[in-house]
Design a protein around this motif. Structure first.
Motif, PDB file in Angstrom:
ATOM      1  N   SER A  67       3.306 -47.713 -86.313  1.00  0.00           N
ATOM      2  CA  SER A  67       2.248 -48.197 -87.196  1.00  0.00           C
ATOM      3  C   SER A  67       1.233 -48.952 -86.350  1.00  0.00           C
ATOM      4  CB  SER A  67       2.879 -49.120 -88.238  1.00  0.00           C
ATOM      5  OG  SER A  67       1.935 -49.496 -89.182  1.00  0.00           O
ATOM      6  N   ALA A  68      -0.054 -48.693 -86.600  1.00  0.00           N
ATOM      7  CA  ALA A  68      -1.103 -49.344 -85.799  1.00  0.00           C
ATOM      8  C   ALA A  68      -1.409 -50.736 -86.345  1.00  0.00           C
ATOM      9  CB  ALA A  68      -2.355 -48.482 -85.809  1.00  0.00           C
ATOM     10  N   LEU A  69      -1.745 -51.641 -85.426  1.00  0.00           N
ATOM     11  CA  LEU A  69      -1.986 -53.043 -85.791  1.00  0.00           C
ATOM     12  C   LEU A  69      -3.096 -53.610 -84.897  1.00  0.00           C
ATOM     13  CD1 LEU A  69      -0.562 -55.200 -87.623  1.00  0.00           C
ATOM     14  CD2 LEU A  69       0.723 -55.866 -85.581  1.00  0.00           C
ATOM     15  N   MET A 113     -12.782 -42.899 -86.505  1.00  0.00           N
ATOM     16  CA  MET A 113     -11.831 -41.880 -86.037  1.00  0.00           C
ATOM     17  C   MET A 113     -10.675 -41.640 -87.006  1.00  0.00           C
ATOM     18  SD  MET A 113     -13.108 -41.028 -83.101  1.00  0.00           S
ATOM     19  CE  MET A 113     -11.895 -40.173 -82.163  1.00  0.00           C
ATOM     20  N   CYS A 114     -10.339 -42.628 -87.830  1.00  0.00           N
ATOM     21  CA  CYS A 114      -9.134 -42.490 -88.657  1.00  0.00           C
ATOM     22  C   CYS A 114      -9.356 -41.478 -89.780  1.00  0.00           C
ATOM     23  CB  CYS A 114      -8.722 -43.841 -89.243  1.00  0.00           C
ATOM     24  SG  CYS A 114      -7.224 -43.680 -90.248  1.00  0.00           S
ATOM     25  N   ARG A 115      -8.603 -40.402 -89.768  1.00  0.00           N
ATOM     26  CA  ARG A 115      -8.734 -39.355 -90.787  1.00  0.00           C
ATOM     27  C   ARG A 115      -8.029 -39.738 -92.077  1.00  0.00           C
ATOM     28  NH1 ARG A 115      -6.893 -33.748 -88.941  1.00  0.00           N
ATOM     29  NH2 ARG A 115      -7.748 -33.287 -90.984  1.00  0.00           N
ATOM     30  N   PHE A 116      -7.274 -40.814 -92.048  1.00  0.00           N
ATOM     31  CA  PHE A 116      -6.484 -41.183 -93.229  1.00  0.00           C
ATOM     32  C   PHE A 116      -7.085 -42.379 -93.975  1.00  0.00           C
ATOM     33  CE2 PHE A 116      -3.750 -39.066 -90.155  1.00  0.00           C
ATOM     34  CZ  PHE A 116      -3.254 -38.031 -90.927  1.00  0.00           C
ATOM     35  N   ASP A 117      -8.286 -42.760 -93.542  1.00  0.00           N
ATOM     36  CA  ASP A 117      -8.988 -43.843 -94.231  1.00  0.00           C
ATOM     37  C   ASP A 117      -8.133 -45.113 -94.276  1.00  0.00           C
ATOM     38  OD1 ASP A 117     -11.355 -44.553 -95.280  1.00  0.00           O
ATOM     39  OD2 ASP A 117     -10.912 -43.904 -97.342  1.00  0.00           O
ATOM     40  N   ALA A 118      -7.432 -45.375 -93.189  1.00  0.00           N
ATOM     41  CA  ALA A 118      -6.495 -46.511 -93.182  1.00  0.00           C
ATOM     42  C   ALA A 118      -7.125 -47.786 -92.617  1.00  0.00           C
ATOM     43  CB  ALA A 118      -5.258 -46.149 -92.358  1.00  0.00           C
ATOM     44  N   VAL A 119      -8.355 -47.666 -92.055  1.00  0.00           N
ATOM     45  CA  VAL A 119      -8.974 -48.851 -91.447  1.00  0.00           C
ATOM     46  C   VAL A 119     -10.031 -49.402 -92.402  1.00  0.00           C
ATOM     47  CG1 VAL A 119     -10.170 -49.763 -89.423  1.00  0.00           C
ATOM     48  CG2 VAL A 119      -8.619 -47.806 -89.173  1.00  0.00           C
ATOM     49  N   SER A 120      -9.920 -50.666 -92.726  1.00  0.00           N
ATOM     50  CA  SER A 120     -10.920 -51.278 -93.602  1.00  0.00           C
ATOM     51  C   SER A 120     -11.720 -52.318 -92.818  1.00  0.00           C
ATOM     52  CB  SER A 120     -10.248 -51.915 -94.815  1.00  0.00           C
ATOM     53  OG  SER A 120      -9.352 -52.912 -94.398  1.00  0.00           O
ATOM     54  N   CYS A 128      -9.270 -54.233 -90.107  1.00  0.00           N
ATOM     55  CA  CYS A 128      -7.802 -54.283 -90.183  1.00  0.00           C
ATOM     56  C   CYS A 128      -7.267 -52.958 -90.741  1.00  0.00           C
ATOM     57  CB  CYS A 128      -7.315 -55.485 -90.989  1.00  0.00           C
ATOM     58  SG  CYS A 128      -7.689 -55.396 -92.707  1.00  0.00           S
ATOM     59  N   ILE A 129      -5.983 -52.745 -90.529  1.00  0.00           N
ATOM     60  CA  ILE A 129      -5.357 -51.468 -90.895  1.00  0.00           C
ATOM     61  C   ILE A 129      -4.409 -51.665 -92.072  1.00  0.00           C
ATOM     62  CG2 ILE A 129      -3.760 -49.671 -90.069  1.00  0.00           C
ATOM     63  CD1 ILE A 129      -5.047 -50.157 -87.260  1.00  0.00           C
ATOM     64  N   GLU A 130      -4.578 -50.802 -93.074  1.00  0.00           N
ATOM     65  CA  GLU A 130      -3.694 -50.851 -94.244  1.00  0.00           C
ATOM     66  C   GLU A 130      -2.367 -50.179 -93.869  1.00  0.00           C
ATOM     67  OE1 GLU A 130      -4.552 -51.988 -97.304  1.00  0.00           O
ATOM     68  OE2 GLU A 130      -6.635 -52.452 -96.762  1.00  0.00           O
ATOM     69  N   ARG A 183      -1.382 -46.950 -95.682  1.00  0.00           N
ATOM     70  CA  ARG A 183      -2.206 -45.755 -95.462  1.00  0.00           C
ATOM     71  C   ARG A 183      -2.035 -45.188 -94.055  1.00  0.00           C
ATOM     72  NH1 ARG A 183      -7.001 -44.560 -98.490  1.00  0.00           N
ATOM     73  NH2 ARG A 183      -7.024 -45.715-100.428  1.00  0.00           N
ATOM     74  N   CYS A 184      -1.622 -46.039 -93.125  1.00  0.00           N
ATOM     75  CA  CYS A 184      -1.517 -45.606 -91.729  1.00  0.00           C
ATOM     76  C   CYS A 184      -0.417 -44.563 -91.577  1.00  0.00           C
ATOM     77  CB  CYS A 184      -1.242 -46.805 -90.837  1.00  0.00           C
ATOM     78  SG  CYS A 184      -0.995 -46.332 -89.114  1.00  0.00           S
ATOM     79  N   GLU A 185      -0.795 -43.401 -91.021  1.00  0.00           N
ATOM     80  CA  GLU A 185       0.173 -42.305 -90.823  1.00  0.00           C
ATOM     81  C   GLU A 185       0.782 -42.350 -89.426  1.00  0.00           C
ATOM     82  OE1 GLU A 185       1.204 -39.729 -92.862  1.00  0.00           O
ATOM     83  OE2 GLU A 185       0.218 -40.697 -94.545  1.00  0.00           O
ATOM     84  N   GLY A 186       0.378 -43.337 -88.639  1.00  0.00           N
ATOM     85  CA  GLY A 186       0.974 -43.480 -87.298  1.00  0.00           C
ATOM     86  C   GLY A 186       0.598 -42.379 -86.336  1.00  0.00           C
ATOM     87  N   CYS A 187      -0.616 -41.804 -86.505  1.00  0.00           N
ATOM     88  CA  CYS A 187      -0.999 -40.698 -85.611  1.00  0.00           C
ATOM     89  C   CYS A 187      -1.396 -41.188 -84.219  1.00  0.00           C
ATOM     90  CB  CYS A 187      -2.140 -39.900 -86.231  1.00  0.00           C
ATOM     91  SG  CYS A 187      -3.683 -40.824 -86.334  1.00  0.00           S
ATOM     92  N   GLY A 188      -1.833 -42.441 -84.102  1.00  0.00           N
ATOM     93  CA  GLY A 188      -2.137 -43.018 -82.790  1.00  0.00           C
ATOM     94  C   GLY A 188      -3.540 -42.753 -82.279  1.00  0.00           C
ATOM     95  N   VAL A 189      -4.389 -42.074 -83.076  1.00  0.00           N
ATOM     96  CA  VAL A 189      -5.746 -41.744 -82.620  1.00  0.00           C
ATOM     97  C   VAL A 189      -6.555 -43.019 -82.349  1.00  0.00           C
ATOM     98  CG1 VAL A 189      -7.956 -40.772 -83.392  1.00  0.00           C
ATOM     99  CG2 VAL A 189      -5.848 -39.462 -83.657  1.00  0.00           C
ATOM    100  N   CYS A 190      -6.484 -43.971 -83.263  1.00  0.00           N
ATOM    101  CA  CYS A 190      -7.250 -45.217 -83.082  1.00  0.00           C
ATOM    102  C   CYS A 190      -6.806 -45.954 -81.823  1.00  0.00           C
ATOM    103  CB  CYS A 190      -7.116 -46.108 -84.314  1.00  0.00           C
ATOM    104  SG  CYS A 190      -5.402 -46.558 -84.676  1.00  0.00           S
ATOM    105  N   ALA A 213      -2.286 -52.517 -81.222  1.00  0.00           N
ATOM    106  CA  ALA A 213      -0.869 -52.356 -80.850  1.00  0.00           C
ATOM    107  C   ALA A 213      -0.292 -51.204 -81.673  1.00  0.00           C
ATOM    108  CB  ALA A 213      -0.107 -53.640 -81.142  1.00  0.00           C
ATOM    109  N   PHE A 214       0.812 -50.633 -81.164  1.00  0.00           N
ATOM    110  CA  PHE A 214       1.379 -49.449 -81.833  1.00  0.00           C
ATOM    111  C   PHE A 214       2.903 -49.536 -81.833  1.00  0.00           C
ATOM    112  CE2 PHE A 214       1.435 -44.573 -81.971  1.00  0.00           C
ATOM    113  CZ  PHE A 214       0.985 -44.538 -83.279  1.00  0.00           C
ATOM    114  N   PRO A 215       3.443 -50.587 -82.474  1.00  0.00           N
ATOM    115  CA  PRO A 215       4.901 -50.767 -82.412  1.00  0.00           C
ATOM    116  C   PRO A 215       5.664 -49.756 -83.275  1.00  0.00           C
ATOM    117  CG  PRO A 215       3.920 -52.372 -83.888  1.00  0.00           C
ATOM    118  CD  PRO A 215       2.770 -51.596 -83.299  1.00  0.00           C
TER     119      PRO A 215
HETATM  120  S1  SF4 Z   1      -2.633 -44.662 -86.277  1.00  0.00           S
HETATM  121 FE1  SF4 Z   1      -3.788 -42.953 -87.152  1.00  0.00          FE
HETATM  122  S2  SF4 Z   1      -3.524 -43.236 -89.346  1.00  0.00           S
HETATM  123 FE2  SF4 Z   1      -2.978 -45.186 -88.434  1.00  0.00          FE
HETATM  124  S3  SF4 Z   1      -4.892 -46.334 -88.479  1.00  0.00           S
HETATM  125 FE3  SF4 Z   1      -4.768 -45.338 -86.474  1.00  0.00          FE
HETATM  126  S4  SF4 Z   1      -5.928 -43.440 -86.734  1.00  0.00           S
HETATM  127 FE4  SF4 Z   1      -5.460 -44.219 -88.774  1.00  0.00          FE
END
Ligand code: SF4
Ligand code: SF4
Length: 301
Positions: free
Chosen positions: A60-62, A77-84, A91-93, A96-103, A113-115
């Protein structure tokens, strides 16, 4: 060691009730509930947990607000609309975060961070029919295939440690990742269906999955007296596809009564219905052993 799995491709066919009855027939046996998204075998077997473990799966991104420069790249960049964003603060919801790691990869300030995150729990338990391995994935979490694979590994280790010869698994519904994870390498798959067009359709899908993984499989038609014509169509399909026809099981409300009382139907009923289930289980054991011998012969030749 043999692994027999009961799957259905579709919910509501009576798969879990049959698994509980087979566990009763096979007792003592190592039981595994691989439906980690919505487990329910524990309702019938009432396991006593002896071990509880955390399952870590995915990330999960933080955002670290102190390092973030407010460039907005992560939001773009977030395709899941998880960043507000609120007044320049990003900040990241978590839901909604799918953990793709793109951000994480594109943040110019390396402020994200990506713990690893906790996605569920898995348990080792004891039941009146033998040890049980089971799990619960948290709501909306993914990686159920990974959790199924972990559970199967732990079940095999436990079976080896205690000298158990058979693992009996209640498989997940559908034909997705968790079913694929639960099917590969098992000794025999029992496909439970019902005589309806949707039951047949889902049977076709799950049978093709078993064939793909070269898992010998047989079919039980549950509630068979509801549609004789559809039963015949299913049995024709089995013959065409080389699936064993394990047998039919008529509709009987006793299965619901047993479920309501938290019992396997074979514990609750000592009549014809339980006798029929015993017959089916004996057939499964015979077919699984026969298929195993055939595989040995093929390999040795
Ligand atoms: S990890 Fe992926 S889904 Fe989560 S906030 Fe980053 S870009 Fe969006
Ligand atoms: S990409 Fe990085 S620096 Fe830019 S807003 Fe997002 S977290 Fe902040």
């Amino acid at each position: 060691m043999r692994e027999i799995i009961v799957i259905s491709g579709k919910g509501g066919t009576g798969k879990t009730s049959l698994t509980a009855a087979f566990a009763h027939m096979a007792s003592p046996v190592l039981i595994c509930d691989l439906d980690v998204d919505a487990p329910d075998l524990h309702l019938l077997l009432q396991p006593e947990n002896t071990e509880t473990h955390v399952f870590m799966g995915g990330h999960s991104a933080l955002i670290d607000p102190k390092t973030c420069t407010g460039c907005g790249t992560c939001r773009e960049m977030c395709r899941f609309d998880a960043v507000s964003e609120d007044n320049g603060t990003y900040c990241i919801e978590p839901l909604r975060c799918e953990g793709c790691g793109v951000c994480v990869a594109f943040c110019p300030a390396e402020a994200i961070a990506f713990p690893e995150k906790e996605c569920g729990r898995w348990f080792s338990s004891e039941t009146r029919f033998g040890p049980m391995m089971h799990a619960q994935l948290y709501a909306a979490e993914e990686n159920s295939g990974k959790l199924v694979a972990l559970l199967r590994t732990k079940a095999r280790q436990k079976a080896e440690a205690i000298g158990m010869e058979l693992i009996l698994s209640d498989g997940p519904p559908g034909i997705g990742c968790p079913v694929i994870s639960s099917l590969s390498g098992v000794s025999y798959a029992v496909l439970v269906t019902e005589p309806t067009p949707s039951g047949r359709h889902d049977l076709e899908r799950v049978a093709s999955l078993a064939r793909h993984f070269q898992v010998p499989a047989g079919v039980i038609i549950n509630k068979s007296d509801l549609n004789e014509n559809e039963c015949s169509v299913i049995e024709d399909f089995c013959r065409q596809q080389g699936l064993d026809i394990i047998g039919r099981l008529p509709f009987d409300p006793v299965i619901t009564h047993a479920m309501v009382h938290g019992k396997a139907v074979t514990e609750w009923d000592s009549g014809m219905f339980s006798a029929r289930i015993r017959e089916l289980w004996n057939r499964i054991c015979g077919l699984a052993a026969c298929r195993k011998d055939m595989n040995h012969t093929t390999i040795n030749n």
